[in-house]
Structures are given as structure tokens and as C-alpha cells.
Design a protein around this motif. Structure first.
Motif, PDB file in Angstrom:
ATOM      1  N   GLY A  23      54.476 -77.133 -40.662  1.00  0.00           N
ATOM      2  CA  GLY A  23      53.264 -77.897 -40.367  1.00  0.00           C
ATOM      3  C   GLY A  23      53.100 -78.215 -38.897  1.00  0.00           C
ATOM      4  O   GLY A  23      52.272 -79.048 -38.517  1.00  0.00           O
ATOM      5  N   VAL A  24      53.900 -77.533 -38.039  1.00  0.00           N
ATOM      6  CA  VAL A  24      53.818 -77.762 -36.588  1.00  0.00           C
ATOM      7  C   VAL A  24      52.708 -76.875 -36.006  1.00  0.00           C
ATOM      8  O   VAL A  24      52.539 -75.726 -36.401  1.00  0.00           O
ATOM      9  CB  VAL A  24      55.177 -77.454 -35.903  1.00  0.00           C
ATOM     10  N   LEU A  25      51.990 -77.433 -35.032  1.00  0.00           N
ATOM     11  CA  LEU A  25      50.831 -76.783 -34.434  1.00  0.00           C
ATOM     12  C   LEU A  25      51.226 -75.962 -33.199  1.00  0.00           C
ATOM     13  O   LEU A  25      52.019 -76.420 -32.383  1.00  0.00           O
ATOM     14  CB  LEU A  25      49.855 -77.894 -34.031  1.00  0.00           C
ATOM     15  N   TRP A  26      50.648 -74.742 -33.053  1.00  0.00           N
ATOM     16  CA  TRP A  26      50.939 -73.865 -31.912  1.00  0.00           C
ATOM     17  C   TRP A  26      49.650 -73.273 -31.361  1.00  0.00           C
ATOM     18  O   TRP A  26      48.778 -72.866 -32.115  1.00  0.00           O
ATOM     19  CB  TRP A  26      51.866 -72.718 -32.336  1.00  0.00           C
ATOM     20  N   PHE A  27      49.586 -73.194 -30.039  1.00  0.00           N
ATOM     21  CA  PHE A  27      48.435 -72.576 -29.353  1.00  0.00           C
ATOM     22  C   PHE A  27      48.722 -71.097 -29.099  1.00  0.00           C
ATOM     23  O   PHE A  27      49.779 -70.747 -28.590  1.00  0.00           O
ATOM     24  CB  PHE A  27      48.203 -73.282 -28.004  1.00  0.00           C
ATOM     25  N   PHE A  28      47.764 -70.231 -29.415  1.00  0.00           N
ATOM     26  CA  PHE A  28      47.923 -68.798 -29.160  1.00  0.00           C
ATOM     27  C   PHE A  28      46.944 -68.261 -28.117  1.00  0.00           C
ATOM     28  O   PHE A  28      47.288 -67.386 -27.333  1.00  0.00           O
ATOM     29  CB  PHE A  28      47.749 -67.986 -30.453  1.00  0.00           C
ATOM     30  N   GLU A  29      45.723 -68.751 -28.128  1.00  0.00           N
ATOM     31  CA  GLU A  29      44.714 -68.130 -27.269  1.00  0.00           C
ATOM     32  C   GLU A  29      43.482 -69.017 -27.150  1.00  0.00           C
ATOM     33  O   GLU A  29      43.185 -69.804 -28.043  1.00  0.00           O
ATOM     34  CB  GLU A  29      44.292 -66.788 -27.905  1.00  0.00           C
ATOM     35  N   ALA A  30      42.775 -68.879 -26.024  1.00  0.00           N
ATOM     36  CA  ALA A  30      41.448 -69.501 -25.883  1.00  0.00           C
ATOM     37  C   ALA A  30      40.515 -68.461 -25.276  1.00  0.00           C
ATOM     38  O   ALA A  30      40.938 -67.629 -24.476  1.00  0.00           O
ATOM     39  CB  ALA A  30      41.518 -70.731 -24.994  1.00  0.00           C
ATOM     40  N   ASN A  31      39.256 -68.526 -25.660  1.00  0.00           N
ATOM     41  CA  ASN A  31      38.268 -67.555 -25.204  1.00  0.00           C
ATOM     42  C   ASN A  31      37.055 -68.308 -24.658  1.00  0.00           C
ATOM     43  O   ASN A  31      36.471 -69.120 -25.364  1.00  0.00           O
ATOM     44  CB  ASN A  31      37.865 -66.664 -26.391  1.00  0.00           C
ATOM     45  N   SER A  32      36.694 -68.009 -23.412  1.00  0.00           N
ATOM     46  CA  SER A  32      35.567 -68.727 -22.790  1.00  0.00           C
ATOM     47  C   SER A  32      34.209 -68.150 -23.182  1.00  0.00           C
ATOM     48  O   SER A  32      33.178 -68.713 -22.840  1.00  0.00           O
ATOM     49  CB  SER A  32      35.703 -68.692 -21.262  1.00  0.00           C
ATOM     50  N   ARG A  33      34.204 -66.998 -23.853  1.00  0.00           N
ATOM     51  CA  ARG A  33      32.939 -66.455 -24.406  1.00  0.00           C
ATOM     52  C   ARG A  33      33.140 -66.322 -25.905  1.00  0.00           C
ATOM     53  O   ARG A  33      33.408 -65.220 -26.411  1.00  0.00           O
ATOM     54  CB  ARG A  33      32.617 -65.063 -23.876  1.00  0.00           C
ATOM     55  N   PRO A  34      33.076 -67.402 -26.651  1.00  0.00           N
ATOM     56  CA  PRO A  34      33.392 -67.310 -28.079  1.00  0.00           C
ATOM     57  C   PRO A  34      32.473 -66.325 -28.795  1.00  0.00           C
ATOM     58  O   PRO A  34      31.283 -66.258 -28.515  1.00  0.00           O
ATOM     59  CB  PRO A  34      33.139 -68.727 -28.599  1.00  0.00           C
ATOM     60  N   MET A  35      33.084 -65.525 -29.681  1.00  0.00           N
ATOM     61  CA  MET A  35      32.260 -64.705 -30.555  1.00  0.00           C
ATOM     62  C   MET A  35      31.616 -65.653 -31.574  1.00  0.00           C
ATOM     63  O   MET A  35      32.126 -66.744 -31.814  1.00  0.00           O
ATOM     64  CB  MET A  35      33.122 -63.646 -31.246  1.00  0.00           C
ATOM     65  N   ILE A  40      27.999 -62.485 -20.020  1.00  0.00           N
ATOM     66  CA  ILE A  40      28.398 -61.144 -19.559  1.00  0.00           C
ATOM     67  C   ILE A  40      29.474 -60.655 -20.530  1.00  0.00           C
ATOM     68  O   ILE A  40      30.493 -61.319 -20.718  1.00  0.00           O
ATOM     69  CB  ILE A  40      28.927 -61.193 -18.110  1.00  0.00           C
ATOM     70  N   PRO A  41      29.268 -59.483 -21.180  1.00  0.00           N
ATOM     71  CA  PRO A  41      30.121 -59.177 -22.334  1.00  0.00           C
ATOM     72  C   PRO A  41      31.519 -58.636 -22.035  1.00  0.00           C
ATOM     73  O   PRO A  41      32.401 -58.781 -22.866  1.00  0.00           O
ATOM     74  CB  PRO A  41      29.306 -58.132 -23.116  1.00  0.00           C
ATOM     75  N   TYR A  42      31.729 -58.021 -20.856  1.00  0.00           N
ATOM     76  CA  TYR A  42      33.022 -57.352 -20.636  1.00  0.00           C
ATOM     77  C   TYR A  42      33.697 -57.828 -19.356  1.00  0.00           C
ATOM     78  O   TYR A  42      33.034 -58.065 -18.337  1.00  0.00           O
ATOM     79  CB  TYR A  42      32.840 -55.829 -20.569  1.00  0.00           C
ATOM     80  N   ARG A  43      35.019 -57.925 -19.433  1.00  0.00           N
ATOM     81  CA  ARG A  43      35.806 -58.317 -18.260  1.00  0.00           C
ATOM     82  C   ARG A  43      35.575 -57.368 -17.088  1.00  0.00           C
ATOM     83  O   ARG A  43      35.552 -57.784 -15.930  1.00  0.00           O
ATOM     84  CB  ARG A  43      37.307 -58.293 -18.602  1.00  0.00           C
ATOM     85  N   GLU A  44      35.463 -56.059 -17.410  1.00  0.00           N
ATOM     86  CA  GLU A  44      35.294 -55.060 -16.358  1.00  0.00           C
ATOM     87  C   GLU A  44      34.008 -55.312 -15.567  1.00  0.00           C
ATOM     88  O   GLU A  44      33.968 -55.131 -14.359  1.00  0.00           O
ATOM     89  CB  GLU A  44      35.256 -53.628 -16.933  1.00  0.00           C
ATOM     90  N   ASP A  45      32.950 -55.738 -16.279  1.00  0.00           N
ATOM     91  CA  ASP A  45      31.687 -56.055 -15.602  1.00  0.00           C
ATOM     92  C   ASP A  45      31.869 -57.279 -14.707  1.00  0.00           C
ATOM     93  O   ASP A  45      31.426 -57.299 -13.559  1.00  0.00           O
ATOM     94  CB  ASP A  45      30.574 -56.360 -16.618  1.00  0.00           C
ATOM     95  N   GLU A  46      32.501 -58.289 -15.267  1.00  0.00           N
ATOM     96  CA  GLU A  46      32.645 -59.542 -14.529  1.00  0.00           C
ATOM     97  C   GLU A  46      33.513 -59.373 -13.278  1.00  0.00           C
ATOM     98  O   GLU A  46      33.364 -60.106 -12.308  1.00  0.00           O
ATOM     99  CB  GLU A  46      33.261 -60.599 -15.451  1.00  0.00           C
ATOM    100  N   ALA A  47      34.414 -58.393 -13.310  1.00  0.00           N
ATOM    101  CA  ALA A  47      35.326 -58.172 -12.180  1.00  0.00           C
ATOM    102  C   ALA A  47      34.662 -57.430 -11.009  1.00  0.00           C
ATOM    103  O   ALA A  47      35.218 -57.377  -9.908  1.00  0.00           O
ATOM    104  CB  ALA A  47      36.552 -57.391 -12.654  1.00  0.00           C
ATOM    105  N   LEU A  48      33.472 -56.862 -11.225  1.00  0.00           N
ATOM    106  CA  LEU A  48      32.795 -56.126 -10.143  1.00  0.00           C
ATOM    107  C   LEU A  48      32.455 -57.089  -9.001  1.00  0.00           C
ATOM    108  O   LEU A  48      31.932 -58.181  -9.241  1.00  0.00           O
ATOM    109  CB  LEU A  48      31.511 -55.481 -10.669  1.00  0.00           C
ATOM    110  N   PRO A  49      32.748 -56.691  -7.744  1.00  0.00           N
ATOM    111  CA  PRO A  49      32.547 -57.627  -6.618  1.00  0.00           C
ATOM    112  C   PRO A  49      31.127 -58.190  -6.533  1.00  0.00           C
ATOM    113  O   PRO A  49      30.941 -59.383  -6.285  1.00  0.00           O
ATOM    114  CB  PRO A  49      32.874 -56.768  -5.390  1.00  0.00           C
TER     115      PRO A  49
END
Length: 368
Positions: free
Chosen positions: A330-342, A87-96
Motif C-alpha cells: 500500500g506504499v505510494l511510488w512516483f513513476f512519471e509526469a507529463n506536461s502535455r497530458p493525453m 506542440i505534440p512532439y519533443r523533436e518539434d519543441e527542440a527546434l531552435p
């Protein structure tokens, strides 16, 4: 009369999306075509189904089959054993009614649905901060609740990022710096399409006026800025694809690098970023030996974080992409995760990622 397709003993996977009155269904057609072709080559029956057409109380559903001329035709397809949620958009997924259908899929005794929902950025940091192991990779992050939050964060860190909680592809991102030796010491850079605009202010109150104008009505996070490693004066970060394999375990499918555009404050390609090879960029900054150690840590960290995110979400996930940064030390940092990877543009990562969708689907079907 719609013709019927039989599985003929093949495992059945459906790609879930939303209907569209003009184009039949939404989503990235090329991506769907590549998924279907890979599935077919691996012995699966694969079709596209919309949330509206997915009727779980029947033995056949109206799905879209890809024809040899790359056109689509609606057929009666067997009920899927695995539903791959695109499902491509958050707005769609949020529909009841969409949320209800996803819950029905999750509770169906003969169907596995993976990637049930988009991630919320704030929740990701809350989840990772619950584990001592994964907390080490998260920058200081708070919800922006008004001027007091900005003051508090500015006292602790002179370099900050503001990010929309549900933003994607670098939209709406802002960067704030305090440079005490300047006559207008507070600077805010606002990301536009492929450029950024800088505003300068004498005081934090003045700066807040601009922040308020840009963020009012939207939920934002305020985050410690990280001085990312640079090559030729341009910052870069890493994009990691983590997927479950044919044994149901998380594994790194591939690592790419994205370098910020010359006038951009993010590394996202739609904002002017470029696709690079981490194995070429990292040695320029850290040397070959240290680079190997960093990439090894990135692989281990990504798997640990995927496990923690899945555990805290309480849902079953099959894949996620992550944005991880490496700072000057050289220290590692997390910024984001996406459950529908492009889709990843690197051909080797792309090929393996498509195969893993079906290797994991096969694992799920065998578990049933």
C-alpha cells in the motif's frame, strides 16, 4: 482575403501547435475540437495557431477557427491573452526557432503561456529528490552510464526497470529480474507493441550485451522495480490529472487506473493496458477503509509533487498527468509526469479537465 474575427469582449485563448504542409496543423483534432467547444460554451474565443503563424508584434494572427460542420478555416484572429501549448512532439519543441518563439511568448507583457516544455524523466526525479517531502515517493533511479551502473543497481535491487529518458506511452521499456535459484538466473523482458520478449542469461555480463544492443545511442534510466498491487494476476497503477483551478492553485481533477495487459510489462493502454476504476480495484486488494486512505494520500501527494516540479522547473505550468504506483504494502511510488497530458477516457474527468483549462486561463487573464 482572410476574414477577420473580433473578440467582442470575450477572453481569447489560442491552442499552440506546429504547421503541417498537408493537413494545415499537427495535433489531435478531436482534442482541439473538444477544447474549443468547451471554451466557446464558457464564453471564450478559442482558435488554433501554429508556431510559424504566431506573430507577436501584430494585433492579429492567422489562426484556425472551427466551423459548425467541424471543418477548419483560417481567419485573422485577435492576439491571444493565453496560449495553451499543445506542440505534440519533443523533436518539434527542440527546434531552435520554436524555442525562441516560446521564449518570446513568455516575455510578452500581455500574454500568458502555460506548459512551456515537455518534461525530461531524469530531471523529474532530480527535482523530486530535492525535497524531503517528495523524495519519499521516488524509487531509486540512476542514469544508465554503462555496465558498472547495471552492476551497482543489481547489487542493491534484484528487480529493475530500464526506461528511455524521453520515451512516451511505454515505448522502449525493459524489465530485469535476478532469480538466484534458476540455471539462467538473469532475465530481461523487452516491451514490444502489446507483447514482451524474455531473454535469459547465465551472467550479468551476458545480460548486459542484450541491454547494450537495445539501448545504444539512447539515454536510459535504470530504476528500482516496484512490485505493484495486482488484481487477477495483473498489475495496475494510477493515472492522476493535476491542474490549476480558478484560484491558480494545483488541484486533482481526477484519478484513473490502468491495468497491465496479460503479456505486457507496462500498464500503458497502447501496450495492451486497460482502463479501470481505482475505487473498484483498490478495495479488492486493500479493503474499503484502507483504499479510501490510499486515495486520500494519492491526492495530497500529487499536489505536493506538482508544486515541487513546477518550482524546480522555474516555469509556469497549468497541468500535468502523473503515473503513480501502489505496491503490495500500500506504499505510494512516483513513476512519471507529463506536461502535455493525453486526454483521459473517463467522461467525468474529461469534462472537468476541459473546464479547468478555461478556469485557469480566466485566472491568468484577471491577474494581468
Amino acid at each position: 482575403m482572410i476574414s477577420r474575427v473580433e473578440s467582442d469582449g470575450r477572453p481569447v485563448v489560442a491552442i499552440l501547435t506546429m504547421h503541417d504542409t498537408q493537413t494545415m496543423f499537427r495535433g489531435n483534432r478531436q482534442n482541439f475540437q473538444e477544447i474549443i467547444k468547451t471554451g466557446k460554451d464558457m464564453g471564450f474565443l478559442v482558435y488554433v495557431v501554429t508556431v510559424r503563424d504566431l506573430k507577436l508584434d501584430t494585433d492579429a494572427v492567422k489562426g484556425y477557427m472551427l466551423l459548425s460542420d467541424h471543418s477548419w478555416e483560417q481567419r485573422l484572429c485577435p492576439l491571444p491573452q493565453v496560449i495553451y501549448n499543445r506542440i505534440p512532439y519533443r523533436e518539434d519543441e527542440a527546434l531552435p526557432w520554436v524555442r525562441r518563439k516560446i521564449k518570446e511568448c513568455q516575455s510578452h507583457p500581455h500574454i500568458d503561456l502555460y506548459n512551456p516544455h515537455f518534461f525530461n524523466k531524469w530531471r523529474l526525479f532530480a527535482w523530486l529528490n530535492k525535497s524531503r517531502l517528495t523524495k519519499q515517493w521516488t524509487p531509486l533511479t540512476k542514469r544508465l552510464k554503462g555496465y558498472p551502473t547495471l552492476c551497482e543497481m543489481m547489487k542493491r535491487k534484484p528487480y529493475l526497470y530500464l526506461k528511455p529518458e524521453d520515451g512516451k506511452a511505454g515505448q522502449g521499456i525493459m524489465r530485469i529480474r535476478y532469480q538466484k535459484n534458476k540455471s539462467l538466473p538473469y532475465r530481461i523482458q523487452i516491451q514490444n507493441n502489446k507483447n514482451s520478449t524474455t531473454y535469459k542469461a547465465a551472467s550479468l555480463e551476458r545480460l548486459w550485451n542484450r541491454v547494450y544492443q537495445e539501448t545504444k545511442g539512447s539515454s536510459y534510466l535504470i530504476q528500482q522495480g516496484i512490485e505493484l498491487a495486482q488484481v487477477h494476476g495483473r498489475s495496475f497503477d494510477l493515472r492522476i490529472l493535476v491542474q490549476k483551478n480558478d484560484s491558480g492553485f494545483w488541484a486533482v481533477t481526477g484519478i484513473g487506473a490502468r491495468m497491465a495487459g496479460a503479456k505486457s510489462i507496462t500498464t500503458h493502454v497502447p501496450r495492451g493496458g486497460t482502463i479501470e476504476d481505482p475505487e473498484k480495484l483498490l478495495p479488492v486488494v486493500f479493503g474499503p477503509e484502507r483504499s479510501d486512505a490510499i486515495l486520500s494520500e494519492v491526492r495530497k501527494a500529487a499536489v505536493h509533487m506538482a508544486r515541487q516540479i513546477e518550482k524546480c522547473s522555474g516555469q509556469i505550468h497549468g497541468e500535468m498527468s502523473m503515473d503513480l504506483g501502489i505496491d503490495n504494502e500500500g506504499v505510494l511510488w512516483f513513476f512519471e509526469a507529463n506536461s502535455r497530458p493525453m486526454k483521459f477516457d473517463e467522461p467525468a474527468i474529461r469534462k472537468k479537465s476541459l473546464e479547468r483549462i478555461f478556469q485557469y486561463s480566466d485566472y491568468l487573464i484577471k491577474q494581468k
